[in-house]
Design a protein around this motif. Sequence first.
Motif, PDB file in Angstrom:
ATOM      1  N   TYR A  36     -20.013  10.533  30.176  1.00 42.45           N
ATOM      2  CA  TYR A  36     -19.015   9.917  31.059  1.00 42.45           C
ATOM      3  C   TYR A  36     -17.618   9.918  30.445  1.00 42.45           C
ATOM      4  O   TYR A  36     -16.631  10.121  31.148  1.00 42.45           O
ATOM      5  N   ILE A  37     -17.536   9.694  29.151  1.00 39.11           N
ATOM      6  CA  ILE A  37     -16.222   9.687  28.501  1.00 39.11           C
ATOM      7  C   ILE A  37     -15.610  11.084  28.535  1.00 39.11           C
ATOM      8  O   ILE A  37     -14.428  11.257  28.850  1.00 39.11           O
ATOM      9  N   MET A  38     -16.403  12.103  28.224  1.00 38.54           N
ATOM     10  CA  MET A  38     -15.877  13.472  28.244  1.00 38.54           C
ATOM     11  C   MET A  38     -15.508  13.886  29.668  1.00 38.54           C
ATOM     12  O   MET A  38     -14.478  14.536  29.876  1.00 38.54           O
ATOM     13  N   LEU A  39     -16.310  13.488  30.651  1.00 36.11           N
ATOM     14  CA  LEU A  39     -16.005  13.799  32.043  1.00 36.11           C
ATOM     15  C   LEU A  39     -14.660  13.195  32.427  1.00 36.11           C
ATOM     16  O   LEU A  39     -13.823  13.860  33.050  1.00 36.11           O
ATOM     17  N   ALA A  40     -14.419  11.957  32.024  1.00 32.28           N
ATOM     18  CA  ALA A  40     -13.155  11.296  32.368  1.00 32.28           C
ATOM     19  C   ALA A  40     -11.972  11.948  31.654  1.00 32.28           C
ATOM     20  O   ALA A  40     -10.924  12.193  32.273  1.00 32.28           O
ATOM     21  N   ILE A  41     -12.114  12.244  30.384  1.00 34.17           N
ATOM     22  CA  ILE A  41     -11.004  12.829  29.613  1.00 34.17           C
ATOM     23  C   ILE A  41     -10.661  14.229  30.119  1.00 34.17           C
ATOM     24  O   ILE A  41      -9.495  14.556  30.328  1.00 34.17           O
ATOM     25  N   VAL A  42     -11.680  15.059  30.316  1.00 36.84           N
ATOM     26  CA  VAL A  42     -11.421  16.434  30.768  1.00 36.84           C
ATOM     27  C   VAL A  42     -10.859  16.433  32.188  1.00 36.84           C
ATOM     28  O   VAL A  42      -9.992  17.247  32.515  1.00 36.84           O
ATOM     29  N   SER A  43     -11.313  15.503  33.029  1.00 37.92           N
ATOM     30  CA  SER A  43     -10.806  15.436  34.405  1.00 37.92           C
ATOM     31  C   SER A  43      -9.309  15.137  34.449  1.00 37.92           C
ATOM     32  O   SER A  43      -8.620  15.579  35.363  1.00 37.92           O
ATOM     33  N   LEU A  44      -8.831  14.402  33.468  1.00 36.63           N
ATOM     34  CA  LEU A  44      -7.404  14.074  33.439  1.00 36.63           C
ATOM     35  C   LEU A  44      -6.523  15.305  33.219  1.00 36.63           C
ATOM     36  O   LEU A  44      -5.392  15.353  33.689  1.00 36.63           O
ATOM     37  N   PHE A  45      -7.051  16.297  32.493  1.00 35.13           N
ATOM     38  CA  PHE A  45      -6.240  17.456  32.122  1.00 35.13           C
ATOM     39  C   PHE A  45      -6.697  18.760  32.774  1.00 35.13           C
ATOM     40  O   PHE A  45      -6.100  19.796  32.532  1.00 35.13           O
ATOM     41  N   ALA A  46      -7.735  18.719  33.594  1.00 37.46           N
ATOM     42  CA  ALA A  46      -8.287  19.949  34.177  1.00 37.46           C
ATOM     43  C   ALA A  46      -7.307  20.652  35.098  1.00 37.46           C
ATOM     44  O   ALA A  46      -7.303  21.885  35.172  1.00 37.46           O
ATOM     45  N   PHE A  47      -6.461  19.899  35.765  1.00 41.21           N
ATOM     46  CA  PHE A  47      -5.523  20.523  36.706  1.00 41.21           C
ATOM     47  C   PHE A  47      -4.561  21.477  35.992  1.00 41.21           C
ATOM     48  O   PHE A  47      -4.033  22.398  36.608  1.00 41.21           O
TER      49      PHE A  47
END
Length: 171
Positions: free
Chosen positions: A59-70
Motif C-alpha cells: 500500500y505504501i509503494m502504491l501510494a508513493i508511485v501513484s503520486l509520481f506516475a503521471f
Amino acid sequence: MLNYIVNFIKSLNSNSKPSQIANSFCIGMILGFMPKNNVLWYLLFIFFAFVRINKAGYYIMLAIVSLFAFLLDPLFDMIGYWFLNLEFLRPVFAFLLDVPFVGFTKFNNTVVMGSFLFSILIYIPLYVLFFFGVKFWRKIIAPKFNDSKILKALYKIPVVGKLTQKISQVM
C-alpha cells in the motif's frame, strides 16, 4: 495510513523475508503506475489483496508511485502505442475487443498498456534492487540509525513519541 507505516517499519526490522518485502514493493509499483480508471486496475488490486505479501509495503509503494506516475505518462503512451500497433498482434486485440467486458479493462488505451508493460519489464531489476536494499537496511543502516543522536532527539518530539508508543504496542 499510520498503521501501514508502523507495520512497514516493523516489517523492515523484523523476521519477515526480504523477498516478501521486495515483492510487495514491486506489486505496489505495478498498480501505482497504472491509471486507476479501468477494470484491469481493480481486478489486479483485488487479486493482490489475496496474495501473501507484505500489505504495508504494497500500500505504501502504491501510494508513493501513484503520486509520481503521471510524470511517466508520455513514456507509457509511447510504449503502449508501439505495442498496440504491432501488426502480428492486431487480430488478437480485435478479438479481445469483441469479448464482452474485456473492453472495460481499457487494454487498448496506450497509457494503460504502456504502464503495464513498463512495470512488467522493470519488475525483476527492481525486485533485486529492493531485495538487497532491505538486506542493506537491516545489516548496515538500521543498527547505526538506532544508536544515532538524531533518533534520540526525535524521540523527544511529542508526535514521534506517540508513534513509537504505537509501534511498541503493536510489537
